[in-house]
Enzyme design. Structure first.
Site, short mmCIF file in Angstrom:
data_model
loop_
_atom_site.label_atom_id
_atom_site.label_comp_id
_atom_site.label_asym_id
_atom_site.label_seq_id
_atom_site.Cartn_x
_atom_site.Cartn_y
_atom_site.Cartn_z
N TRP A 123 3.20 -2.78 -28.93
CA TRP A 123 3.11 -1.34 -28.65
C TRP A 123 2.72 -0.52 -29.88
O TRP A 123 2.41 0.65 -29.77
CB TRP A 123 4.47 -0.83 -28.12
CG TRP A 123 5.63 -1.29 -28.96
CD1 TRP A 123 6.42 -2.37 -28.74
CD2 TRP A 123 6.08 -0.71 -30.19
NE1 TRP A 123 7.34 -2.49 -29.76
CE2 TRP A 123 7.16 -1.49 -30.66
CE3 TRP A 123 5.69 0.41 -30.94
CZ2 TRP A 123 7.83 -1.20 -31.85
CZ3 TRP A 123 6.35 0.70 -32.13
CH2 TRP A 123 7.42 -0.10 -32.56
N ASN A 124 2.76 -1.11 -31.09
CA ASN A 124 2.64 -0.24 -32.27
C ASN A 124 1.22 0.22 -32.58
O ASN A 124 1.02 1.29 -33.14
CB ASN A 124 3.31 -0.87 -33.50
CG ASN A 124 2.79 -2.23 -33.85
OD1 ASN A 124 2.07 -2.84 -33.06
ND2 ASN A 124 3.15 -2.73 -35.01
N GLU B 172 -0.25 -13.54 -34.57
CA GLU B 172 -0.02 -12.52 -35.61
C GLU B 172 1.44 -12.09 -35.47
O GLU B 172 1.78 -11.35 -34.55
CB GLU B 172 -0.95 -11.32 -35.41
CG GLU B 172 -2.42 -11.62 -35.53
CD GLU B 172 -2.85 -11.93 -36.95
OE1 GLU B 172 -2.04 -11.74 -37.88
OE2 GLU B 172 -3.99 -12.38 -37.11
N CYS C 112 3.57 -4.32 -38.91
CA CYS C 112 3.93 -5.61 -39.53
C CYS C 112 3.45 -5.65 -40.98
O CYS C 112 3.95 -6.43 -41.78
CB CYS C 112 3.38 -6.78 -38.72
SG CYS C 112 1.66 -6.59 -38.33
N GLU D 69 12.67 -7.15 -40.93
CA GLU D 69 11.64 -6.11 -40.84
C GLU D 69 12.32 -4.79 -40.47
O GLU D 69 13.04 -4.73 -39.48
CB GLU D 69 10.67 -6.48 -39.71
CG GLU D 69 9.31 -6.88 -40.21
CD GLU D 69 8.33 -7.14 -39.07
OE1 GLU D 69 8.70 -7.78 -38.08
OE2 GLU D 69 7.19 -6.71 -39.21
P1 ADP Z 1 8.08 -5.98 -30.69
O1 ADP Z 1 9.30 -6.13 -31.51
O2 ADP Z 1 6.88 -5.49 -31.38
O3 ADP Z 1 8.34 -5.30 -29.36
P2 ADP Z 1 7.79 -8.35 -29.17
O4 ADP Z 1 7.45 -9.69 -29.69
O5 ADP Z 1 9.09 -8.19 -28.46
O6 ADP Z 1 7.67 -7.43 -30.42
O7 ADP Z 1 6.67 -7.79 -28.21
C1 ADP Z 1 5.30 -7.99 -28.40
C2 ADP Z 1 4.66 -8.32 -27.07
O8 ADP Z 1 5.25 -9.52 -26.59
C3 ADP Z 1 4.84 -7.27 -25.98
O9 ADP Z 1 3.66 -7.22 -25.20
C4 ADP Z 1 5.97 -7.83 -25.16
O10 ADP Z 1 5.92 -7.44 -23.81
C5 ADP Z 1 5.69 -9.31 -25.26
N1 ADP Z 1 6.85 -10.18 -25.02
C6 ADP Z 1 8.15 -9.96 -25.34
N2 ADP Z 1 8.91 -11.00 -24.94
C7 ADP Z 1 8.08 -11.90 -24.37
C8 ADP Z 1 8.25 -13.19 -23.77
N3 ADP Z 1 9.44 -13.76 -23.69
N4 ADP Z 1 7.15 -13.81 -23.31
C9 ADP Z 1 5.93 -13.25 -23.41
N5 ADP Z 1 5.70 -12.05 -23.95
C10 ADP Z 1 6.76 -11.38 -24.43
#
Ligand code: ADP
Length: 487
Positions: free
Chosen positions: A160-161, A260, A294, A391
């Site tokens: 989302w960032n 990433e 990041c 982080e």
């Molecule tokens: P952040 O801390 O930036 O939210 P995440 O890794 O939780 O980082 O999220 C980054 C992306 O990964 C988002 O699109 C989120 O919906 C997706 N995401 C989070 N959990 C899962 C999962 N278990 N499997 C697949 N995608 C995921």
């Protein structure tokens, strides 16, 4: 309350899924309600894709794959170039939409549109320059012809960032290489990706080449798609723990992956640095995107002989920052993405203070509505402080002091992450030593910004695998094929 121009842009964003070149109607039984983090207001509800929807999206991507791969590279290049031109033409709309759904200051949203658009231009240029190789075998009995072919249908998961740039950084090289795409944008900020997919269609992208399936059930969607034998590649940007899980799932289907992941960037200011430049650098590297990057400077490591002056100069600038809704002109610090982000930032600040650090300015959440945290400078971090390991992802600049170059390098490398480092020194020899000694995939030498479409972005250690951008970026979407031809 939304302004008139804000409502108009939101109305232009499709609420349904984009599958096989068709925009489907909004499915009202299950929606994702997108909020403005500065107000908490729901600004738009969109379809929440089911696992079946995602399977249909992959059907479409798989069906479009061979025609897209066979499309002349000049044609693919032209579509990317048209998309670049359209994006620049509509930069105001994209910047505002992004700022509304994500919270970043509008001036930074403009920066992201410019950065995100550059991937379209860069990879429109790279699309027509994929080279092969022609060699004789050492025995002299045959010719080895090496070519590069598209990997095949790809699945993208974006965070989302940076709602626009994380999408274009993946989509542009995939399209240039001849791969089709299913993309799952973050459920917190799906609107920019949907709006961008609309723009791609206008630029002439054929049906089914890019399919968009936002979902509130990322885990279920991802495990279904990653297990599908038609999928050939995963590209993910997000946190390391989620990335590790996805790599495990991708391994079962022997998928190519680009990951990433998280960072914990050291920002080292040596005693021979140009202090003014270092102050400007750290303000950018730390407070850009309200600290939610990041690449954000996570540990500011300053030589003890200049630390007091550095802290004075930085904290004067930070205390003067204006705070408010990002979509309104003139604010330096917008809202954090949600309440959890505010709570986690507050926890790290409390921990730092409890372990002996001193808050110089800021230090606490601000009253709502919206998820605001005061821009903060913390000095004299204890090596045990949690924010040196985790982080921060918020507007908090923590400083730790050092006395020797060796010590600075030890502190900098003492992390499982290795995305980016920043070094400020006027000594060219020291600069070269740092390039060799710091364990990161990228480095800013006397600059607080490293992102550039023409450069290979990516990390080492737990920060990830693969590179986005540069000459390297397109190869993440190409497989090497070799043919032996006897003489
Ligand atoms: P952040 O801390 O930036 O939210 P995440 O890794 O939780 O980082 O999220 C980054 C992306 O990964 C988002 O699109 C989120 O919906 C997706 N995401 C989070 N959990 C899962 C999962 N278990 N499997 C697949 N995608 C995921």
């Amino acid at each position: 309350m939304l302004e008139q121009n804000e409502r108009e842009i939101l109305d232009r964003v499709h609420a349904g899924l984009c599958i096989g070149g068709k925009w489907e109607p909004l499915t009202t039984e299950q929606t994702i309600d997108v909020q403005d983090p500065a107000t908490g207001q729901i600004i738009k509800s969109i379809s929440d894709a089911t696992v079946d929807d995602a399977a249909r999206a992959l059907d479409a991507a798989a069906a479009a794959q061979s025609d897209w791969a066979a499309t002349p590279s000049r044609q693919r290049s032209n579509i990317l170039r048209r998309a670049f031109d359209l994006l620049i033409e509509r930069k105001e709309d994209f910047a505002l939409l992004m700022s509304m759904e994500m919270g970043k200051p509008i001036a930074e949203a403009h920066g992201e549109v410019a950065y995100g658009a550059e991937f379209l231009r860069w990879f429109s240029e790279e699309a027509v320059r994929v080279r092969g190789d022609y060699r004789a075998n050492p025995e002299g009995t045959g010719t080895v012809v090496v070519s590069h072919i598209p990997v095949g249908p790809t699945y993208f998961i974006t965070p989302w960032n940076f709602p626009l740039a994380m999408a274009t950084r993946k989509i542009a090289p995939a399209l240039a290489a001849g791969c089709t795409v299913v993309i799952k944008p973050a459920e917190l900020t799906p609107l920019t990706t949907i709006f961008f997919a609309q723009l791609l269609a206008e630029a002439g992208l054929p049906a089914g080449v890019v399919n968009v399936v936002p979902t509130s059930n990322a885990a279920a969607q991802s495990s279904a798609l990653l297990a599908d034998p038609r999928l050939r590649k995963l590209s993910f940007t997000g946190s390391t723990p989620v990335g590790v899980k996805l790599m495990e799932a991708a391994a079962k289907n022997v998928l190519r992956t680009s990951m990433e992941l998280g960072g914990n960037a050291p920002f080292i200011v040596f005693e021979d640095a140009d202090l003014e430049q270092a102050v400007e650098g750290v303000l950018l590297a730390k407070f850009r995107n309200i600290g939610q990057a990041c690449t954000a400077a996570n540990r500011v490591i300053v030589h003890e002989s200049i630390a007091d002056e550095f802290v004075d100069r930085v904290s004067a600038r930070v205390a003067a920052m204006s705070i408010g809704r990002g979509a309104h002109e003139g604010n330096d610090i917008g809202a954090l993405i949600n309440k959890a982000a505010v709570d986690s930032t507050a926890r790290l600040v409390t921990d730092a203070v409890e372990t002996g650090a001193r808050v110089v300015t800021g230090g606490q959440p601000l009253d709502g509505p919206g998820h605001f945290f005061a821009p903060t400078v913390i000095d004299h971090l204890n090596p045990r402080a949690a924010m040196l390991r985790e982080e921060i992802f918020g507007p908090v600049l923590g400083i730790i002091r050092f006395s020797t170059e060796h010590e600075a390098v030890e502190i900098a490398n003492n992390t499982e992450y290795g995305l980016v480092s920043y070094v400020f020194t006027e000594n060219i020899h020291r600069g070269h030593r740092m390039i060799e000694r710091l364990e990161t995939g990228m480095m800013g030498l006397n600059t607080g910004i490293v992102s550039n479409a023409a450069a290979p972005f990516g990390g080492v250690k737990h920060s990830g695998i693969g590179r986005e951008g540069g000459f390297e970026g397109i190869h993440e979407f190409l497989s090497t094929k070799y043919t032996m031809i006897p003489r």
